[in-house]
Design a protein around this motif. Structure first.
Motif, short mmCIF file in Angstrom:
data_model
loop_
_atom_site.label_atom_id
_atom_site.label_comp_id
_atom_site.label_asym_id
_atom_site.label_seq_id
_atom_site.Cartn_x
_atom_site.Cartn_y
_atom_site.Cartn_z
N ASP A 163 30.59 -30.10 -75.04
CA ASP A 163 29.39 -29.62 -74.36
C ASP A 163 28.68 -28.48 -75.07
OD1 ASP A 163 29.80 -31.48 -72.40
OD2 ASP A 163 30.78 -30.10 -71.00
N ASP A 164 29.44 -27.61 -75.76
CA ASP A 164 28.84 -26.45 -76.41
C ASP A 164 28.41 -26.71 -77.85
OD1 ASP A 164 29.18 -24.90 -74.12
OD2 ASP A 164 31.20 -24.28 -74.70
N SER A 165 28.33 -27.96 -78.24
CA SER A 165 27.91 -28.29 -79.59
C SER A 165 26.50 -27.77 -79.85
CB SER A 165 27.93 -29.81 -79.79
OG SER A 165 27.26 -30.17 -80.99
N PRO A 166 26.24 -27.22 -81.05
CA PRO A 166 24.87 -26.80 -81.39
C PRO A 166 23.87 -27.95 -81.30
CG PRO A 166 26.44 -26.00 -83.03
CD PRO A 166 27.20 -26.93 -82.13
N ALA A 167 24.35 -29.17 -81.47
CA ALA A 167 23.46 -30.33 -81.39
C ALA A 167 22.96 -30.59 -79.98
CB ALA A 167 24.18 -31.57 -81.91
N LEU A 168 23.63 -30.00 -78.98
CA LEU A 168 23.30 -30.26 -77.58
C LEU A 168 22.69 -29.03 -76.90
CD1 LEU A 168 26.52 -32.27 -76.64
CD2 LEU A 168 24.26 -33.20 -77.18
N ARG A 169 22.28 -28.05 -77.69
CA ARG A 169 21.65 -26.86 -77.10
C ARG A 169 20.43 -27.26 -76.27
NH1 ARG A 169 19.28 -23.75 -80.80
NH2 ARG A 169 19.77 -25.08 -82.59
N SER A 170 20.24 -26.58 -75.18
CA SER A 170 19.11 -26.87 -74.30
C SER A 170 17.78 -26.66 -75.02
CB SER A 170 19.18 -25.96 -73.07
OG SER A 170 18.01 -26.09 -72.29
N THR A 171 16.81 -27.49 -74.67
CA THR A 171 15.47 -27.37 -75.24
C THR A 171 14.47 -26.79 -74.22
OG1 THR A 171 14.88 -29.63 -74.58
CG2 THR A 171 15.89 -29.34 -76.76
N VAL A 172 14.96 -26.40 -73.04
CA VAL A 172 14.04 -25.99 -71.97
C VAL A 172 13.17 -24.81 -72.38
CG1 VAL A 172 13.91 -25.06 -69.63
CG2 VAL A 172 15.50 -26.93 -70.14
N GLU A 173 13.79 -23.74 -72.88
CA GLU A 173 13.00 -22.55 -73.25
C GLU A 173 12.06 -22.85 -74.41
OE1 GLU A 173 12.60 -19.70 -71.73
OE2 GLU A 173 13.88 -20.50 -70.15
N ALA A 174 12.52 -23.62 -75.37
CA ALA A 174 11.66 -23.95 -76.51
C ALA A 174 10.48 -24.79 -76.06
CB ALA A 174 12.47 -24.72 -77.56
N GLU A 175 10.69 -25.68 -75.11
CA GLU A 175 9.57 -26.49 -74.60
C GLU A 175 8.58 -25.63 -73.83
OE1 GLU A 175 10.45 -30.39 -72.93
OE2 GLU A 175 12.43 -30.33 -73.88
N ARG A 176 9.06 -24.63 -73.13
CA ARG A 176 8.15 -23.71 -72.43
C ARG A 176 7.28 -22.96 -73.42
NH1 ARG A 176 12.58 -21.30 -68.13
NH2 ARG A 176 12.48 -23.03 -66.62
N ARG A 177 7.88 -22.51 -74.51
CA ARG A 177 7.09 -21.80 -75.54
C ARG A 177 6.06 -22.74 -76.15
NH1 ARG A 177 12.24 -19.77 -76.85
NH2 ARG A 177 12.43 -21.20 -78.61
N LEU A 178 6.46 -23.98 -76.41
CA LEU A 178 5.51 -24.94 -76.97
C LEU A 178 4.36 -25.20 -75.99
CD1 LEU A 178 7.91 -27.56 -78.62
CD2 LEU A 178 6.37 -25.98 -79.80
N ALA A 179 4.65 -25.23 -74.71
CA ALA A 179 3.61 -25.49 -73.71
C ALA A 179 2.53 -24.41 -73.73
CB ALA A 179 4.23 -25.59 -72.32
N THR A 180 2.92 -23.18 -74.08
CA THR A 180 1.91 -22.10 -74.14
C THR A 180 0.96 -22.29 -75.31
OG1 THR A 180 3.29 -20.64 -75.52
CG2 THR A 180 3.58 -20.50 -73.12
#
Length: 322
Positions: A163-180
């Motif tokens: 579960d803690d693999s770097p390949a599976l890091r959440s994209t939620v915050e990055a997607e919020r930044r992209l939305a701005t």
């Protein structure tokens, strides 16, 4: 039985289950044998509507002992052909099976205008870039039959097993930044395919059209895309060639460094994890530092690509894919 000669017959769709079983036995690497059915379907079943393809079965007595699939690229001016698959069952190796199959394939390709034969992947329907260095008998056979090595390619592996693999890091915050910045990211649907293929063709050229078509809306595959003002600015796909393989992927050069690529990559890797895949192969890799930083991927599989002159007119040299 031991002195029975090898005969070669053309593969038919009715024998595909038999060929898949042969490949499960003859592919020494576990990760390849596990996807034998998908490999055969990609290089033979799915490829035939788009380009000239032939499958050849080597038979000794009544037993199939080897298989080869070869093809000519879809573009009409190509002067080369590709061997997409060669598998010989273990007990028949070093008994002339591969030599016989390749001789038939070389003639078939030369008759269709090939001046060179490549032991290399023929996108968009391919299972490997070339010969994995761990398939030592195949490397030895290529050299013995006059093929010369001209390139090297490699895959990177993304570990999806924990579960803690770097390949599976959440994209939620990055997607919020992209939305701005006006960028939205979502799963691609079949209705998006014309826009995706136009973007890929106009931005990168090549044959990614077919790989995208093999990913969007197809079972065991998927694609995610980034959009700004209704236009595609990036995409990432998985499963086009094999379920465990990621790619292709492309981001608008004007958006380089924005984080779009990392989001698209990890969205696809999450899909692959959800599909039960524990180790994703990032195939035929270019930007090694990007995949290492974005997903903790490491270089693992290395492939040697070979070519051989076969045309009747040896004064001209065909150009393969670079």
């Amino acid at each position: 039985m031991d002195d029975e000669r090898i005969s070669v017959t053309e593969l038919t769709t009715e024998r595909l289950p038999e060929v898949a079983a042969l490949c499960r036995r003859g592919l020494d690497l576990v990760e390849d044998a596990a996807e034998a059915e998908a490999i055969v379907d990609t290089v033979y079943g799915r490829a035939r509507p788009g380009r000239p393809v032939v499958g050849l079965l080597a038979v000794r007595g009544r037993k199939s002992v080897g298989v080869l699939v070869c093809s000519v690229p879809g573009q009409p001016d190509a002067a080369y052909g590709c061997v997409d698959l060669v598998v010989v069952v273990p007990e028949e190796r070093r008994r002339g099976v591969a030599r016989t199959l390749l001789a038939h394939a070389e003639r078939w390709l030369a008759e269709r205008g090939a001046r060179e034969v490549l032991l290399a992947g023929n996108p968009p329907y391919y299972a490997w870039p070339g010969i994995d260095v761990r398939y030592t008998p195949a490397v030895c056979a290529a050299l013995a039959l006059g093929y010369r090595q001209d390139r090297t390619a490699w895959n990177m592996t993304a570990d999806l097993s924990y579960d803690d693999s770097p390949a599976l890091r959440s994209t939620v915050e990055a997607e919020r930044r992209l939305a701005t910045t006006g960028v939205t990211v979502r799963r691609a649907e079949p209705a998006d395919l014309p826009a995706l293929t136009a973007f890929a063709r106009d931005t990168f050229g090549g044959v990614w059209d077919g790989e995208l078509a093999g990913s969007v809306g197809r079972a065991g595959a998927g694609c995610h895309a980034a959009w700004r003002d209704g236009a595609v600015v990036g995409f990432a796909a998985w499963g086009s060639s094999r379920p465990s393989w990621f790619g292709p992927m492309g981001t608008d050069p004007a958006a380089a460094g924005s984080g779009i690529g990392g989001v698209l990559l990890r969205r696809c890797l999450r899909d692959q994890r959800d599909a039960g895949i524990e180790h994703a192969q990032i195939g035929w890799v270019g930007p090694v530092p990007f995949y290492s930083g974005s997903a903790g991927a490491r270089i693992e599989r290395v492939f040697l690509l070979y070519r051989k002159d076969v045309g009747l007119d040896r004064t001209q040299t065909g150009q393969g894919p670079e």
